[in-house]
Design a protein around this motif. Structure first.
Motif, PDB file in Angstrom:
ATOM      1  N   PRO A 181       0.818  -1.227   0.000  1.00 65.07           N
ATOM      2  CA  PRO A 181       0.000   0.000   0.000  1.00 65.07           C
ATOM      3  C   PRO A 181       0.845   1.268   0.000  1.00 65.07           C
ATOM      4  O   PRO A 181       0.488   2.253  -0.666  1.00 65.07           O
ATOM      5  CB  PRO A 181      -0.829  -0.125   1.277  1.00 65.07           C
ATOM      6  CG  PRO A 181      -0.926  -1.594   1.532  1.00 65.07           C
ATOM      7  CD  PRO A 181       0.419  -2.130   1.109  1.00 65.07           C
ATOM      8  N   VAL A 184       2.280   1.748  -3.507  1.00 65.68           N
ATOM      9  CA  VAL A 184       1.208   2.143  -4.417  1.00 65.68           C
ATOM     10  C   VAL A 184       0.860   3.620  -4.219  1.00 65.68           C
ATOM     11  O   VAL A 184       0.575   4.335  -5.187  1.00 65.68           O
ATOM     12  CB  VAL A 184      -0.027   1.248  -4.214  1.00 65.68           C
ATOM     13  CG1 VAL A 184      -1.255   1.835  -4.901  1.00 65.68           C
ATOM     14  CG2 VAL A 184       0.252  -0.156  -4.751  1.00 65.68           C
ATOM     15  N   ALA A 185       0.909   4.093  -2.975  1.00 66.15           N
ATOM     16  CA  ALA A 185       0.680   5.517  -2.719  1.00 66.15           C
ATOM     17  C   ALA A 185       1.722   6.360  -3.449  1.00 66.15           C
ATOM     18  O   ALA A 185       1.416   7.437  -3.976  1.00 66.15           O
ATOM     19  CB  ALA A 185       0.715   5.793  -1.223  1.00 66.15           C
ATOM     20  N   GLU A 188       0.822   6.410  -7.151  1.00 64.25           N
ATOM     21  CA  GLU A 188      -0.286   7.343  -7.377  1.00 64.25           C
ATOM     22  C   GLU A 188       0.214   8.783  -7.344  1.00 64.25           C
ATOM     23  O   GLU A 188      -0.162   9.603  -8.202  1.00 64.25           O
ATOM     24  CB  GLU A 188      -1.366   7.123  -6.320  1.00 64.25           C
ATOM     25  CG  GLU A 188      -2.590   7.995  -6.510  1.00 64.25           C
ATOM     26  CD  GLU A 188      -3.700   7.662  -5.532  1.00 64.25           C
ATOM     27  OE1 GLU A 188      -4.646   8.470  -5.417  1.00 64.25           O
ATOM     28  OE2 GLU A 188      -3.626   6.593  -4.883  1.00 64.25           O
ATOM     29  N   LEU A 195      -3.012   0.369 -12.010  1.00 62.13           N
ATOM     30  CA  LEU A 195      -2.113  -0.680 -11.543  1.00 62.13           C
ATOM     31  C   LEU A 195      -2.462  -1.983 -12.250  1.00 62.13           C
ATOM     32  O   LEU A 195      -3.624  -2.222 -12.583  1.00 62.13           O
ATOM     33  CB  LEU A 195      -2.262  -0.910 -10.034  1.00 62.13           C
ATOM     34  CG  LEU A 195      -1.905   0.203  -9.074  1.00 62.13           C
ATOM     35  CD1 LEU A 195      -2.339  -0.192  -7.658  1.00 62.13           C
ATOM     36  CD2 LEU A 195      -0.411   0.485  -9.099  1.00 62.13           C
ATOM     37  N   LEU A 235      -6.149  -3.085  -1.502  1.00 61.26           N
ATOM     38  CA  LEU A 235      -5.927  -1.740  -2.025  1.00 61.26           C
ATOM     39  C   LEU A 235      -7.217  -1.004  -2.369  1.00 61.26           C
ATOM     40  O   LEU A 235      -7.222   0.231  -2.428  1.00 61.26           O
ATOM     41  CB  LEU A 235      -5.054  -1.825  -3.286  1.00 61.26           C
ATOM     42  CG  LEU A 235      -3.608  -2.262  -3.079  1.00 61.26           C
ATOM     43  CD1 LEU A 235      -2.930  -2.516  -4.419  1.00 61.26           C
ATOM     44  CD2 LEU A 235      -2.835  -1.221  -2.277  1.00 61.26           C
ATOM     45  N   ASN A 237     -10.384   1.106  -2.324  1.00 59.12           N
ATOM     46  CA  ASN A 237     -10.741   2.219  -1.438  1.00 59.12           C
ATOM     47  C   ASN A 237      -9.532   2.855  -0.753  1.00 59.12           C
ATOM     48  O   ASN A 237      -9.694   3.814   0.003  1.00 59.12           O
ATOM     49  CB  ASN A 237     -11.743   1.794  -0.352  1.00 59.12           C
ATOM     50  CG  ASN A 237     -13.150   1.642  -0.910  1.00 59.12           C
ATOM     51  OD1 ASN A 237     -13.472   2.183  -1.969  1.00 59.12           O
ATOM     52  ND2 ASN A 237     -13.996   0.908  -0.203  1.00 59.12           N
ATOM     53  N   ARG A 238      -8.334   2.315  -0.992  1.00 55.73           N
ATOM     54  CA  ARG A 238      -7.127   2.913  -0.420  1.00 55.73           C
ATOM     55  C   ARG A 238      -6.264   3.578  -1.498  1.00 55.73           C
ATOM     56  O   ARG A 238      -5.179   4.048  -1.212  1.00 55.73           O
ATOM     57  CB  ARG A 238      -6.315   1.854   0.339  1.00 55.73           C
ATOM     58  CG  ARG A 238      -6.994   1.442   1.634  1.00 55.73           C
ATOM     59  CD  ARG A 238      -6.371   0.198   2.250  1.00 55.73           C
ATOM     60  NE  ARG A 238      -6.925  -0.056   3.578  1.00 55.73           N
ATOM     61  CZ  ARG A 238      -8.115  -0.594   3.801  1.00 55.73           C
ATOM     62  NH1 ARG A 238      -8.872  -0.958   2.778  1.00 55.73           N
ATOM     63  NH2 ARG A 238      -8.552  -0.766   5.039  1.00 55.73           N
ATOM     64  N   THR A 239      -6.741   3.554  -2.721  1.00 53.66           N
ATOM     65  CA  THR A 239      -6.068   4.218  -3.825  1.00 53.66           C
ATOM     66  C   THR A 239      -7.106   4.600  -4.862  1.00 53.66           C
ATOM     67  O   THR A 239      -8.151   3.935  -4.977  1.00 53.66           O
ATOM     68  CB  THR A 239      -4.994   3.322  -4.459  1.00 53.66           C
ATOM     69  OG1 THR A 239      -4.350   4.028  -5.533  1.00 53.66           O
ATOM     70  CG2 THR A 239      -5.602   2.036  -5.002  1.00 53.66           C
ATOM     71  N   THR A 240      -6.835   5.668  -5.603  1.00 51.34           N
ATOM     72  CA  THR A 240      -7.733   6.043  -6.697  1.00 51.34           C
ATOM     73  C   THR A 240      -7.319   5.374  -7.998  1.00 51.34           C
ATOM     74  O   THR A 240      -8.006   5.530  -9.016  1.00 51.34           O
ATOM     75  CB  THR A 240      -7.720   7.569  -6.904  1.00 51.34           C
ATOM     76  OG1 THR A 240      -6.408   7.992  -7.289  1.00 51.34           O
ATOM     77  CG2 THR A 240      -8.138   8.293  -5.632  1.00 51.34           C
ATOM     78  N   LEU A 241      -6.225   4.635  -7.990  1.00 55.46           N
ATOM     79  CA  LEU A 241      -5.751   3.967  -9.193  1.00 55.46           C
ATOM     80  C   LEU A 241      -6.687   2.823  -9.571  1.00 55.46           C
ATOM     81  O   LEU A 241      -7.126   2.054  -8.715  1.00 55.46           O
ATOM     82  CB  LEU A 241      -4.337   3.427  -8.979  1.00 55.46           C
ATOM     83  CG  LEU A 241      -3.256   4.459  -8.637  1.00 55.46           C
ATOM     84  CD1 LEU A 241      -1.911   3.775  -8.412  1.00 55.46           C
ATOM     85  CD2 LEU A 241      -3.143   5.491  -9.745  1.00 55.46           C
TER      86      LEU A 241
END
Length: 330
Positions: A181, A184-185, A188, A195, A235, A237-241
């Motif tokens: 996570p 990935v942040a 982003e 992704l 991931l 809801n924890r990334t907009t990707l």
């Protein structure tokens, strides 16, 4: 029936089933059959920066040897159609696919340096790529190369490409990050739009009879899918990707599981190599029947329904790895 139309990386797709990077890129008739069978998009096989560099260096050595050994060769330089260097053949193929297919064509790039990635990414955009898929994999063999330095180098690559092109950039990751996570942040923040989880790598075996490495390619099975489901569910809801599942998708149920875990699209390769384009038609029917039976009228309704935040027994996702270690699950 479930409406399978979706948007991925700003592209309108009629289906979430995408032909992933594979040797099928070299067979136009097979790709046309895949589109006819329901493919929503095509991802080309990777353009490898290090391979292009090696080819260019070999060409220069060849030309230098002619110049040094043959006086007449001082004016020698092969015609471009006879002696082609760089990415031109890949770019021509990309243009051909864009003209022949009525679905988006995504170029794939695997590079080793920020400068090289940037140059080839611009070429891919100019050739008409609908988007670019970056393969981030840097094999750490130097003991002084830490996880921090490796990840910083990879994020620099993502940032440099995003800054140089206007088309969407999606990043294909390995499953081997210690804190996925957090990385990935960073992806982003670097400006990527999507992704791909996860890359499958060639894993050479050892031939004991010949005492050499065996490079046989082994196709995936559905047993590889849970690793992807776990990553996407964590991931979501924890990334907009936007996430693409890649690896282990062999049935419509596999595809449905990926969507329910948070995938926007599902990439298919091994099933196509084993069965040919009809696999896509079969998987489309199976996925549609499954999602319709569950009461979903659109993919948006189904996407992420069983992610870490939404699953009724979401703690199962969190305990999965510990349980495997504790019980020795394979």
């Amino acid at each position: 029936m479930t409406d399978l139309a979706t948007q991925w990386l700003g592209l309108n797709l009629r289906s979430p089933l995408v032909v992933g990077a594979s040797p099928l890129t070299d067979d136009l008739e097979a790709l046309k059959a895949c589109v006819e069978a329901g493919a929503g998009a095509i991802v080309m096989h990777s353009l490898f920066e290090e391979q292009l560099v090696a080819e260019q260096m070999a060409a220069h050595r060849f030309i230098d040897s002619r110049i040094n050994t043959d006086a007449e060769a001082r004016s020698f330089f092969p015609e471009s159609e006879v002696f082609e260097m760089g990415s031109s053949s890949y770019l021509k193929r990309l243009e051909q696919l864009q003209n022949a297919l009525d679905v988006p064509v995504v170029a794939s790039l695997n590079g080793i340096s920020p400068g090289g990635w940037t140059q080839h990414a611009r070429e891919l955009e100019d050739a008409g790529a609908s988007a670019i898929e970056l393969n981030l994999y840097d094999l750490a063999t130097d003991p002084s190369d830490t996880a921090v330095t490796l990840e910083e180098r990879q994020l620099e690559v993502v940032s440099s490409v995003v800054e140089q092109v206007t088309i969407p950039v999606s990043v294909k990751l390995s499953p081997f990050y210690s804190a996925l996570p957090a990385f990935v942040a960073g992806v982003e923040a670097a400006g990527a739009r999507g992704l791909v989880l996860f890359n499958r790598f060639y894993q050479p075996d050892i031939d004991l009879d010949e005492l050499e490495l065996s490079r046989e390619v082994v196709l995936s099975t559905s047993a590889e899918l849970p690793l992807r489901l776990h990553g996407m569910a964590m991931l979501f809801n924890r990334t907009t990707l936007e996430m693409a599942a890649s690896g282990g998708v062999h049935s419509g149920d596999d595809a449905a599981k990926a969507i329910l875990s948070g995938a926007t699209v599902v990439q298919v390769v091994s099933a196509l190599l084993a069965e040919g384009p009809p696999a896509l038609a079969r998987m489309t029917d199976e996925m549609n029947q499954r999602l319709s039976a569950m009461g979903y009228s659109t993919l948006t309704e189904a996407r992420g329904a069983l992610s870490l935040d939404n699953a009724p027994n979401a703690q199962t996702w969190e305990r999965l790895n510990y349980a495997r270690l504790l019980h020795g699950w394979k």
